[in-house]
Design a protein around this motif. Structure first.
Motif, short mmCIF file in Angstrom:
data_model
loop_
_atom_site.label_atom_id
_atom_site.label_comp_id
_atom_site.label_asym_id
_atom_site.label_seq_id
_atom_site.Cartn_x
_atom_site.Cartn_y
_atom_site.Cartn_z
N ALA A 102 0.78 -1.17 -0.01
CA ALA A 102 -0.09 0.06 -0.25
C ALA A 102 0.88 1.11 0.00
CB ALA A 102 -0.88 0.02 1.18
N ASP A 103 1.88 1.19 0.81
CA ASP A 103 2.78 2.48 0.90
C ASP A 103 3.60 2.71 -0.56
OD1 ASP A 103 4.25 4.24 2.42
OD2 ASP A 103 5.90 3.33 1.95
N TRP A 104 3.78 1.52 -1.16
CA TRP A 104 4.73 1.57 -2.42
C TRP A 104 3.51 2.38 -3.37
CZ3 TRP A 104 4.02 0.08 -7.56
CH2 TRP A 104 4.95 0.29 -8.34
N VAL A 105 2.18 1.84 -3.50
CA VAL A 105 1.39 2.24 -4.68
C VAL A 105 0.99 3.77 -4.56
CG1 VAL A 105 -1.15 2.11 -5.25
CG2 VAL A 105 0.18 -0.08 -5.10
N PHE A 106 0.84 4.09 -3.13
CA PHE A 106 0.72 5.47 -2.48
C PHE A 106 1.76 6.49 -3.05
CE2 PHE A 106 1.17 8.85 0.60
CZ PHE A 106 -0.04 9.62 0.13
N LYS A 107 3.00 5.99 -2.83
CA LYS A 107 4.32 6.85 -3.12
C LYS A 107 4.38 7.17 -4.47
CE LYS A 107 6.13 6.91 1.53
NZ LYS A 107 7.33 6.19 2.45
N THR A 108 4.08 5.93 -5.24
CA THR A 108 4.72 5.70 -6.71
C THR A 108 3.85 6.38 -7.79
OG1 THR A 108 5.89 3.82 -6.17
CG2 THR A 108 5.48 4.11 -8.29
N LEU A 109 2.59 6.01 -7.48
CA LEU A 109 1.63 6.62 -8.63
C LEU A 109 1.53 7.93 -8.50
CD1 LEU A 109 -1.17 3.78 -8.68
CD2 LEU A 109 1.05 3.97 -9.89
N GLU A 110 1.69 8.68 -9.54
CA GLU A 110 1.14 10.15 -9.82
C GLU A 110 -0.28 10.09 -9.97
OE1 GLU A 110 2.28 13.88 -12.84
OE2 GLU A 110 2.92 11.92 -13.22
N THR A 120 -5.37 3.37 -0.80
CA THR A 120 -4.20 3.83 -1.28
C THR A 120 -4.14 5.35 -1.92
OG1 THR A 120 -4.45 2.60 -3.37
CG2 THR A 120 -3.30 1.28 -1.48
N THR A 121 -5.04 5.93 -2.36
CA THR A 121 -4.96 7.13 -2.67
C THR A 121 -4.83 8.14 -1.33
OG1 THR A 121 -7.41 7.52 -2.82
CG2 THR A 121 -6.32 6.72 -4.71
N LYS A 122 -5.27 7.66 -0.24
CA LYS A 122 -5.24 8.58 0.85
C LYS A 122 -4.42 8.13 1.82
CE LYS A 122 -9.34 10.47 2.02
NZ LYS A 122 -10.53 10.68 2.58
N ASN A 123 -3.62 7.10 1.56
CA ASN A 123 -2.62 6.38 2.43
C ASN A 123 -3.30 5.94 3.92
OD1 ASN A 123 0.04 5.41 3.22
ND2 ASN A 123 0.47 7.17 3.66
N GLN A 124 -4.49 5.56 3.84
CA GLN A 124 -5.11 4.94 5.20
C GLN A 124 -5.57 3.63 5.19
OE1 GLN A 124 -9.06 7.37 4.90
NE2 GLN A 124 -8.13 9.03 5.46
N ILE A 125 -4.84 3.12 6.38
CA ILE A 125 -5.27 1.82 6.86
C ILE A 125 -5.54 1.80 8.26
CG2 ILE A 125 -4.43 -0.68 7.14
CD1 ILE A 125 -2.29 -0.10 4.97
N PRO A 126 -7.11 1.46 8.51
CA PRO A 126 -7.98 1.28 7.75
C PRO A 126 -8.47 2.72 7.15
CG PRO A 126 -8.69 1.18 10.14
CD PRO A 126 -7.03 1.33 10.05
N ALA A 127 -9.34 2.51 6.15
CA ALA A 127 -10.02 3.69 5.57
C ALA A 127 -10.87 4.42 6.67
CB ALA A 127 -10.91 3.27 4.29
N ASP A 128 -10.88 5.69 6.70
CA ASP A 128 -11.84 6.59 7.67
C ASP A 128 -13.29 6.17 7.45
OD1 ASP A 128 -13.15 8.41 6.05
OD2 ASP A 128 -11.02 9.48 5.84
N VAL A 129 -14.14 6.51 8.46
CA VAL A 129 -15.33 5.98 8.61
C VAL A 129 -16.45 6.99 7.70
CG1 VAL A 129 -15.41 4.87 10.89
CG2 VAL A 129 -15.92 7.26 10.61
N THR A 130 -15.88 7.79 6.93
CA THR A 130 -16.67 8.37 5.90
C THR A 130 -16.78 7.80 4.65
OG1 THR A 130 -15.10 9.88 4.69
CG2 THR A 130 -15.89 10.66 6.70
N HIS A 131 -15.96 6.66 4.39
CA HIS A 131 -15.92 5.75 3.29
C HIS A 131 -17.01 4.90 3.66
CE1 HIS A 131 -11.62 6.87 3.08
NE2 HIS A 131 -11.75 6.21 1.90
N ILE A 132 -18.17 5.03 2.57
CA ILE A 132 -19.47 4.40 2.55
C ILE A 132 -19.60 3.38 1.27
CG2 ILE A 132 -21.99 4.22 2.87
CD1 ILE A 132 -22.12 7.04 3.87
N LYS A 133 -19.26 2.18 1.69
CA LYS A 133 -19.39 1.11 0.46
C LYS A 133 -20.64 0.88 0.08
CE LYS A 133 -18.37 -3.40 1.53
NZ LYS A 133 -17.61 -4.54 1.80
N PHE A 134 -20.92 0.77 -1.43
CA PHE A 134 -22.12 0.41 -2.04
C PHE A 134 -21.82 -0.70 -2.73
CE2 PHE A 134 -22.99 4.94 -1.57
CZ PHE A 134 -24.08 4.76 -0.78
N VAL A 135 -20.74 -1.07 -3.67
CA VAL A 135 -20.63 -2.38 -4.21
C VAL A 135 -19.18 -3.00 -4.24
CG1 VAL A 135 -22.09 -1.67 -6.09
CG2 VAL A 135 -19.67 -1.00 -6.15
N GLU A 136 -18.86 -4.10 -4.54
CA GLU A 136 -17.60 -4.70 -4.70
C GLU A 136 -17.42 -5.31 -5.91
OE1 GLU A 136 -18.05 -8.06 -1.74
OE2 GLU A 136 -18.13 -6.64 0.05
#
Length: 483
Positions: free
Chosen positions: A365-373, A444-460
């Motif tokens: 996760a850290d590599w993806v966050f830091k590497t992708l523009e 990985t776009t916000k570098n959060q593990i776990p993602a904060d609780v404003t993330h509301i999931k609708f689909v997988e």
């Protein structure tokens, strides 16, 4: 690497869904349930060149040119679309081209599709074998092979759809439609319903038109046809409209239109706590159409008497082990190429066998966050193309992380929903991994593990599942509920 603000990270998230929803309109000019077309005059009406202006929330943003030409063994269809999109106050040019060969009964034989946008180029070639469309996608050096099987051989419907009126439908009559969409490269049954005659105002004139609605994954597409079956107007979710127009008008594009991503954000009522990013729990009251194909009462989300609670998962112990299944979240797919040598080589360089599984997740996760523009990429996300480009929005981040984590033996999902920023919710994609029998969210776009609780999931799932979020666009309401 260019520094990107949190607002940009979040607002980039809707781009792939935007392209797919635009494709929902384009595919309506291609594939539909086989109907009886013995009437030669119905086919004859489709032999023409026509233009449609593409509008977003009443502003013209592009056009589509359709050409259907008779050839010795059937018909040749060419469709070209040009979009000029205002994304984060920057102009993005997107071109889509489709060339299709049809048999004399207008059944699809083969097609070529091209998509060109900033930072992304893709071609797809497909061949119909009975009820199955087999196709190859090329993005740079990589080829992806996939197929879609429908209930019937795919049949073409141009923007001349006189066959829909040949049966003299009664209001309320319905047709089930299997389709293949060359933009999202997916297929599924839809239902077309005839609503009857309606009077609508277009360009200062009142038109009496036949109204059809198409239901798909909780979304509704509306079409209005004249008495000859020509499509005069068509609407899809997120504010898209196609209008039949003369060439000079359809191709007269503005230099800068409405900023797209902010226009489809979700407003929120109630007071969001100032410490929402570190909260362990938040409560929401959601309002969305009953027909929306989403699931919210799952994993860290619980629905009780109309109130949804989202609870921050505790981090598993340092010796937590990856779940042994399920197989789907460990497998490679055409777009999550977890078994490719380039993915394997990268993962081997980042993780060691002596690492516990939680450390492996963190390292990847850290590599993806830091590497992708962080850049807007208008296309179908796949892990290998993202690895080679090293840029993308949340969809590319999620696809690449999924491939790398699965390669490391960690069951991983791609999920999509909304997340909060600056007094609104934005559509977003992130991941979940399975450790010690529990699913743990991460962004990985916000570098959060776990993602904060404003993330509301609708689909997988990947793009063909994420399209279900289209049923929420412009119809989702979120209220913050005090504890």
């Amino acid at each position: 690497m260019q520094k990107i603000s949190p607002a940009t990270l979040i607002r980039l998230s809707l781009l792939v869904l935007w392209v797919v929803l635009f494709g929902l309109l384009l595919k309506r000019d291609y594939f539909i349930e086989r109907l009886d077309l013995r009437e030669a005059r119905v086919i004859q009406k489709g032999r023409e060149e026509s233009f449609s202006g593409v509008y977003f929330q009443n502003e013209r943003i592009g056009f589509v040119n359709n050409r259907l030409t008779p050839v010795a063994d059937g018909f040749q269809l060419t469709q070209e679309a040009l979009l000029l999109l205002n994304i984060l106050e920057q102009r993005h040019r997107v071109e889509l081209k489709i060339s299709a060969r049809l048999d004399p009964a207008m059944l699809l034989r083969n097609f070529d599709f091209q998509l060109e946008s900033p930072f992304y180029s893709m071609t797809a070639k497909g061949q119909v074998e009975g009820k199955t469309v087999r196709f190859t996608i090329t993005t740079g050096k990589e080829e992806i092979n996939d197929s879609v099987t429908l209930d019937h051989p795919p049949f073409l419907a141009t923007n001349q759809r006189g066959y829909l009126l040949e049966r003299k439908p009664e209001p309320g009559s319905k047709i089930r439609i299997p389709y293949f969409d060359p933009v999202s490269l997916s297929g599924k049954d839809t239902v077309l319903e005839y609503k009857g005659y309606e009077k609508i105002l277009l360009a200062g004139r009142i038109h009496r038109l036949h109204h059809f609605t198409e239901s798909f994954s909780g979304m509704q597409i509306n079409s209005w046809l004249d008495d000859d079956g020509k499509v005069i107007k068509e609407e899809s979710p997120a504010g898209f409209t196609f209008l039949s127009e003369p060439e000079f008008k359809a191709t007269d594009l503005p230099t800068q239109g409405r900023e797209i991503l902010s226009s489809v954000s979700v407003p929120v009522t109630g007071v969001m706590p100032g410490d929402y990013a570190t909260r362990e729990k938040l409560l929401f009251r959601l309002s969305f159409p009953e027909e929306a194909e989403v699931e919210i009462d799952k994993d860290r989300q619980r629905l009780n008497h109309g109130v949804l609670s989202v609870v921050l998962e505790p981090l598993p112990a340092a010796n937590a082990r990856a779940c042994e299944g399920p197989p789907a979240e460990l497998s490679a797919t055409p777009y999550i190429q977890s078994e490719h040598s380039e993915i394997s080589g990268l993962v081997d360089s980042l993780v060691e066998e002596t690492m516990n599984d939680l450390k492996k997740v963190r390292a990847i996760a850290d590599w993806v966050f830091k590497t992708l523009e962080k850049r807007p990429v208008l296309g179908i996300p796949d892990a290998l193309t993202t690895l080679r480009m090293k840029k993308g929005d949340c969809n590319e981040h999620a696809a690449l992380f999924a491939a790398m984590a699965r390669n490391a033996g960690i069951p991983t999902r791609i999920v999509a929903g909304v997340t909060y920023h600056q007094q609104s919710f934005y559509y977003h994609a992130w991941n979940e991994v399975c450790l010690d029998g529990q699913w743990l969210s991460l962004d990985t776009t916000k570098n959060q593990i776990p993602a904060d609780v404003t993330h509301i999931k609708f689909v997988e799932g990947e793009t063909k599942e994420q399209i279900k979020i289209g049923g929420l666009l412009g119809r989702l309401q979120i209220e913050i509920v005090p504890e």
